[in-house]
Write a protein that holds these residues in place. Sequence first.
Motif, PDB file in Angstrom:
ATOM      1  N   ASP A  61      34.923  43.686  40.787  1.00 42.44           N
ATOM      2  CA  ASP A  61      33.743  44.121  40.651  1.00 42.44           C
ATOM      3  C   ASP A  61      32.334  43.295  40.690  1.00 42.44           C
ATOM      4  O   ASP A  61      31.253  43.737  40.372  1.00 42.44           O
ATOM      5  CB  ASP A  61      33.760  44.553  39.155  1.00 42.44           C
ATOM      6  CG  ASP A  61      33.926  43.641  38.191  1.00 42.44           C
ATOM      7  OD1 ASP A  61      33.887  42.351  38.557  1.00 42.44           O
ATOM      8  OD2 ASP A  61      33.950  43.849  36.894  1.00 42.44           O
ATOM      9  N   HIS A  84      37.874  43.383  33.606  1.00 44.68           N
ATOM     10  CA  HIS A  84      36.695  43.697  34.455  1.00 44.68           C
ATOM     11  C   HIS A  84      37.114  45.347  35.075  1.00 44.68           C
ATOM     12  O   HIS A  84      38.255  45.847  34.773  1.00 44.68           O
ATOM     13  CB  HIS A  84      36.930  43.063  36.011  1.00 44.68           C
ATOM     14  CG  HIS A  84      36.562  41.573  35.479  1.00 44.68           C
ATOM     15  ND1 HIS A  84      35.030  41.211  36.020  1.00 44.68           N
ATOM     16  CD2 HIS A  84      37.014  40.374  34.924  1.00 44.68           C
ATOM     17  CE1 HIS A  84      34.909  40.147  35.508  1.00 44.68           C
ATOM     18  NE2 HIS A  84      35.993  39.482  34.914  1.00 44.68           N
ATOM     19  N   ALA A  85      36.289  45.837  35.783  1.00 45.26           N
ATOM     20  CA  ALA A  85      36.490  47.234  36.446  1.00 45.26           C
ATOM     21  C   ALA A  85      37.108  47.047  37.886  1.00 45.26           C
ATOM     22  O   ALA A  85      36.410  46.983  38.864  1.00 45.26           O
ATOM     23  CB  ALA A  85      35.163  47.917  36.581  1.00 45.26           C
TER      24      ALA A  85
END
Length: 346
Positions: free
Chosen positions: A246, A223-224
């Motif tokens: 995110d 994930h970011a």
Amino acid sequence: MQAALPPPQLQVARTPSWAHYSIKPSPFFDHALAVASSANYGIIGNGRLHLLHTRPQLHVDKIFETQDGLYDVAWSELHEFQLASASGDGSVKLWDTNLKDLPIRAWHEHTRETMSLDWSNLEKDRFLSSSWDGSIRVWTPDRPHSLTALPAHAACVYQASWSPHTPALLASVSADGTLKLFDLRSPFSALPSTPAPPTPKNSASWAPPPVPLAPPTMSVVAHAGEVLTLDWNKYRPMVLATGGVDRAIKVWDARNMSRPAEEGAPLLGHEYAVRRVAWSPHRADLLASASYDMTARVWQTGPNGGVLRMIHDQHTEFVAGCAWSLFEEGVLATCAWDGRVHTFRV
């Protein structure tokens, strides 16, 4: 977004002044739930382990008090009256619901908050914990020290979980943004399994474990930003779901970690971080999620992505936990920082 209608057969149990972090159903009794809770939203203060019954209606049956906040709980797969708790002081405690007040065993090897617990449903004498200290530890109730100390990440390990299909395989997610898989049959660098003095919360002096990180079997930037939660699919042996800050939920096939599974196009809809994901124990395509946007949601995954099936928006604070009934299909339990536990039929 339109507000969802109140879910059918909603039951509510209230525990004023306690913020709930995790909820787990008993694998032995269809009426028993355990909830890990903290005072003052887990920032400072005591903890409480709530034991709830769902019959004749949802209610708190028993409590255990702790000196620090609790962040997770796991029922024993070996003994129907025992369960473990994860504490903000780094300790792990084992409780017996037939006894009063004090734990029957306590371990203190993590040097920062213990964030998650998971009891193996295959090797039933083993459970694991993960911590802000970057490590995962494997325990057995009969030993005074951990069996294995795995330096898994260079940042907080928010959750680690055994595969329900392969005994030695576990997965973890971290503040470093990664999802990792470890096979304990492979050699790795282990931390000494001896107690260490706890480091105060939010201490600026904390550093990653001063040993090489254990090489994962597989690793992917999932994930970011921070990854807060994961869960293994109960019917598809190498499929996992993850959720992060995110606001996305992703489905992964561990046979090809280079990208999310084809059917796992990000499930989008939560307005804030996803705190918990939970695959249904009765259906391979049903996934629940809990979020800081004060909702729990139910998704149906499929070849063309996922479909949002339900929004539960009856909580008034962060929803930190969700769990499916192991005995009755379609029944979901949620817990939140509003001091409430909900059960309802999806």
